[in-house]
Design a protein around this motif. Structure first.
Motif, PDB file in Angstrom:
ATOM      1  N   UNK A  70      31.915  34.602  29.332  1.00 29.62           N
ATOM      2  CA  UNK A  70      32.849  33.519  29.010  1.00 29.62           C
ATOM      3  C   UNK A  70      34.280  34.033  28.923  1.00 29.62           C
ATOM      4  N   UNK A  71      34.485  35.217  28.375  1.00 30.57           N
ATOM      5  CA  UNK A  71      35.832  35.773  28.286  1.00 30.57           C
ATOM      6  C   UNK A  71      36.423  35.991  29.670  1.00 30.57           C
ATOM      7  N   UNK A  72      35.608  36.473  30.593  1.00 29.77           N
ATOM      8  CA  UNK A  72      36.134  36.705  31.944  1.00 29.77           C
ATOM      9  C   UNK A  72      36.343  35.407  32.717  1.00 29.77           C
ATOM     10  N   UNK A  73      35.585  34.369  32.405  1.00 26.64           N
ATOM     11  CA  UNK A  73      35.768  33.089  33.077  1.00 26.64           C
ATOM     12  C   UNK A  73      36.970  32.315  32.547  1.00 26.64           C
ATOM     13  N   UNK A  74      37.107  32.278  31.236  1.00 24.61           N
ATOM     14  CA  UNK A  74      38.130  31.426  30.629  1.00 24.61           C
ATOM     15  C   UNK A  74      39.489  32.113  30.587  1.00 24.61           C
ATOM     16  N   UNK A  99      26.571  28.150  14.491  1.00 27.65           N
ATOM     17  CA  UNK A  99      26.973  26.755  14.526  1.00 27.65           C
ATOM     18  C   UNK A  99      28.457  26.496  14.582  1.00 27.65           C
ATOM     19  N   UNK A 100      29.282  27.484  14.864  1.00 25.26           N
ATOM     20  CA  UNK A 100      30.723  27.280  15.019  1.00 25.26           C
ATOM     21  C   UNK A 100      31.035  27.284  16.506  1.00 25.26           C
ATOM     22  N   UNK A 101      31.017  26.116  17.165  1.00 23.91           N
ATOM     23  CA  UNK A 101      31.107  26.122  18.634  1.00 23.91           C
ATOM     24  C   UNK A 101      32.465  26.507  19.191  1.00 23.91           C
ATOM     25  N   UNK A 102      33.544  26.371  18.444  1.00 25.64           N
ATOM     26  CA  UNK A 102      34.902  26.713  18.879  1.00 25.64           C
ATOM     27  C   UNK A 102      35.204  26.184  20.276  1.00 25.64           C
ATOM     28  N   UNK A 103      35.051  24.887  20.415  1.00 23.72           N
ATOM     29  CA  UNK A 103      35.262  24.241  21.708  1.00 23.72           C
ATOM     30  C   UNK A 103      36.729  24.244  22.122  1.00 23.72           C
ATOM     31  N   UNK A 104      37.648  24.327  21.158  1.00 23.19           N
ATOM     32  CA  UNK A 104      39.067  24.283  21.507  1.00 23.19           C
ATOM     33  C   UNK A 104      39.526  25.524  22.246  1.00 23.19           C
ATOM     34  N   UNK A 136      31.343  26.113  29.858  1.00 23.12           N
ATOM     35  CA  UNK A 136      30.705  25.152  28.956  1.00 23.12           C
ATOM     36  C   UNK A 136      29.190  25.115  29.176  1.00 23.12           C
ATOM     37  N   UNK A 137      28.757  25.234  30.414  1.00 30.59           N
ATOM     38  CA  UNK A 137      27.321  25.288  30.695  1.00 30.59           C
ATOM     39  C   UNK A 137      26.720  26.556  30.098  1.00 30.59           C
ATOM     40  N   UNK A 138      27.423  27.689  30.252  1.00 35.49           N
ATOM     41  CA  UNK A 138      26.964  28.940  29.628  1.00 35.49           C
ATOM     42  C   UNK A 138      26.894  28.816  28.116  1.00 35.49           C
ATOM     43  N   UNK A 139      27.870  28.129  27.527  1.00 34.75           N
ATOM     44  CA  UNK A 139      27.877  27.950  26.077  1.00 34.75           C
ATOM     45  C   UNK A 139      26.661  27.159  25.626  1.00 34.75           C
ATOM     46  N   UNK A 140      26.312  26.112  26.341  1.00 30.53           N
ATOM     47  CA  UNK A 140      25.150  25.321  25.940  1.00 30.53           C
ATOM     48  C   UNK A 140      23.857  26.117  26.098  1.00 30.53           C
ATOM     49  N   UNK A 141      23.739  26.883  27.172  1.00 32.22           N
ATOM     50  CA  UNK A 141      22.548  27.718  27.355  1.00 32.22           C
ATOM     51  C   UNK A 141      22.467  28.778  26.262  1.00 32.22           C
ATOM     52  N   UNK A 142      23.600  29.376  25.928  1.00 29.08           N
ATOM     53  CA  UNK A 142      23.637  30.397  24.875  1.00 29.08           C
ATOM     54  C   UNK A 142      23.237  29.815  23.529  1.00 29.08           C
TER      55      UNK A 142
END
Length: 159
Positions: A70-74, A99-104, A136-142
């Protein structure tokens, strides 16, 4: 000794004192192992901690894989090893497990800039487009993997 080495700054020596106090209390529980009823529980706790160390090795593989991806993608333009990179690879995925999704941090914020010399805290604008959707897809899978599989594995290990 630490007060003389780090004159004027006692935070490091204070942290060492606190760490040694924690170790003292943990070590003092072994005196309870001689007790008839508490002894077996102390042995059980020590075996559970050993199992927990194996679980943490498995858990860190997932945290690192997700954090680096995620760091390399974002934030692809952040190449220097700064605190923000450390935060994005280790700390943010660790808190997302609980449970802290940090979507921002994946979407753009109003405080970001495209300046390559920007400093912490994440003043770089996140990359927009297909990479963000993939993140975001990776985040949901994670989140599913860590919440469902790894936490159930942890519960099964302790039963």
């Amino acid at each position: 000794i630490l007060r003389f080495i780090f004159t004027g700054r006692t935070e490091f020596s204070h942290g060492c004192y606190v760490f040694s106090l924690i170790l003292f209390f943990i070590r003092s529980t072994w005196f309870l192992s001689m007790h008839e009823k508490l002894g077996p529980k102390i042995v059980m706790i020590s075996k559970m901690i050993e199992d927990l160390l194996y679980f943490m090795c498995i858990f860190m593989v997932y945290v690192l894989a997700y954090g680096i991806a995620v760091q390399s993608l974002v934030y692809p333009d952040v190449t220097e090893p700064t605190y923000s990179v450390f935060w994005g690879i280790f700390v943010r995925p660790f808190y997302e497990t609980f449970g802290e999704p940090s979507m921002e941090e994946i979407g753009a914020t109003d405080k970001c800039t495209n300046d390559t010399d920007a400093q912490w805290p994440y003043d770089h604008c996140p990359d927009q487009g297909a990479k963000t959707v993939f993140a975001l897809i990776l985040k949901s899978i994670y989140m599913v993997l860590t919440h469902v599989l790894l936490l159930n594995l942890l519960i099964a290990m302790f039963n």
